[in-house]
Design a protein around this motif. Structure first.
Motif, mmCIF file in Angstrom:
data_model
loop_
_atom_site.group_PDB
_atom_site.id
_atom_site.type_symbol
_atom_site.label_atom_id
_atom_site.label_comp_id
_atom_site.label_asym_id
_atom_site.label_seq_id
_atom_site.Cartn_x
_atom_site.Cartn_y
_atom_site.Cartn_z
ATOM 1 N N ASN A 5 119.016 86.192 64.099
ATOM 2 C CA ASN A 5 119.501 87.488 63.633
ATOM 3 C C ASN A 5 119.067 87.692 62.184
ATOM 4 N N ALA A 7 119.328 90.317 58.762
ATOM 5 C CA ALA A 7 120.062 91.395 58.096
ATOM 6 C C ALA A 7 119.257 91.867 56.889
ATOM 7 N N GLN A 119 129.370 92.955 65.046
ATOM 8 C CA GLN A 119 129.424 91.497 65.040
ATOM 9 C C GLN A 119 129.494 90.949 66.456
ATOM 10 N N SER A 122 125.997 91.326 68.058
ATOM 11 C CA SER A 122 124.972 90.411 67.539
ATOM 12 C C SER A 122 125.215 88.976 68.002
ATOM 13 N N GLU A 123 126.461 88.627 68.280
ATOM 14 C CA GLU A 123 126.753 87.289 68.792
ATOM 15 C C GLU A 123 126.353 87.158 70.262
ATOM 16 N N THR A 135 125.018 95.063 55.216
ATOM 17 C CA THR A 135 124.715 94.242 56.385
ATOM 18 C C THR A 135 124.745 92.749 56.080
ATOM 19 N N LEU A 140 126.708 91.162 59.050
ATOM 20 C CA LEU A 140 126.070 89.942 59.561
ATOM 21 C C LEU A 140 126.037 88.852 58.485
ATOM 22 N N ALA A 143 123.913 85.799 59.464
ATOM 23 C CA ALA A 143 122.525 85.978 59.896
ATOM 24 C C ALA A 143 121.654 84.840 59.374
ATOM 25 N N LYS A 146 118.477 86.747 55.578
ATOM 26 C CA LYS A 146 119.002 87.910 54.877
ATOM 27 C C LYS A 146 117.981 88.373 53.834
#
Length: 229
Positions: A5, A7, A119, A122-123, A135, A140, A143, A146
């Motif tokens: 992920n 951000a 959240q 995204s999980e 973000t 996140l 993440a 970042k």
């Protein structure tokens, strides 16, 4: 390829969405603009109330009494739905919808609902690239990568002016610069979750970079994270 992920934070007009969309296509990620959810709620009330009432009664109590977060849905591909109808990006970019989203985004309970919504998504759906102005530290915080994307206000105003000219819009540079500086001040000094760079976010100053150079830089960072996972 392992999914991570990502951000991306940064000020208004820095190119977060453009870069995120290009990165999403390159790495087969799901691109989500966190602000689009506030715009979707704004669109809901605009359709419900009509233009005149929309601007008159869109206060916090009315929104909380008439909104349910379950009306929003993100599919596994990152497409956003409102009451089971897919939302087109062009519908979210109208001036009235932007005005409503700006008001709605200030309502603390709505913000907490949106944060939890994103959240959870995204999980469950690993492999998300999300941009916004909170973000990296709110939506996140965990993440794997970042990014804090930056460019000077003067550069952002120049880019916006050039974009508008390409679209045939007459634009005043000084007015654009003033709007951007005012927006920066508001974002960086707002009471709830002011815009800032977190210690673990990587700063990319794009003032002297084009879009492809920014994409290339972030791509390198993504590959480093994937190989280290």
């Amino acid at each position: 390829m392992k999914k991570i992920n990502i951000a991306i934070d940064g000020p208004s007009g820095v190119g977060k969405s453009t870069v995120s969309e290009l990165i999403a296509k390159k790495f087969n990620l799901k691109f989500i603009n966190s602000g689009s959810l506030y715009r979707a709620i704004s669109l809901f009330f605009f359709q419900k109330l009509g233009k005149e009432q929309f601007k008159q009664i869109l206060d916090e109590k009315y929104v909380l009494d008439n909104w349910n977060i379950k009306q929003l849905f993100l599919d596994p591909f990152g497409n956003l739905f409102l009451d089971n109808v897919k939302i087109e990006n062009k519908d979210l970019r109208k001036d009235e919808i932007s005005w409503g989203a700006s008001k709605i985004a200030k309502y603390k309970l709505i913000r907490s609902q949106i944060v939890s919504f994103l959240q959870d998504y995204s999980e469950k759906e690993k492999g998300v690239i999300m941009d916004g102005r909170d973000t990296t530290f709110v939506v996140l915080p965990n993440a794997e990568l970042k990014i804090f994307l930056w460019a000077s206000a003067e550069i952002r105003a120049t880019r916006r002016m050039e974009q508008n000219q390409e679209l045939g819009f007459k634009t005043n540079y000084e007015e654009l610069l003033k709007e951007i500086e005012e927006r920066d001040f508001q974002d960086m000094n707002r009471e709830n979750d002011p815009l800032h760079k977190t210690d673990d976010a990587i700063l990319i100053d794009s003032s002297n970079m084009n879009i492809q150079e920014v994409v290339n830089k972030i791509s390198e960072l993504i590959l480093e994270r994937i190989n280290n996972e």
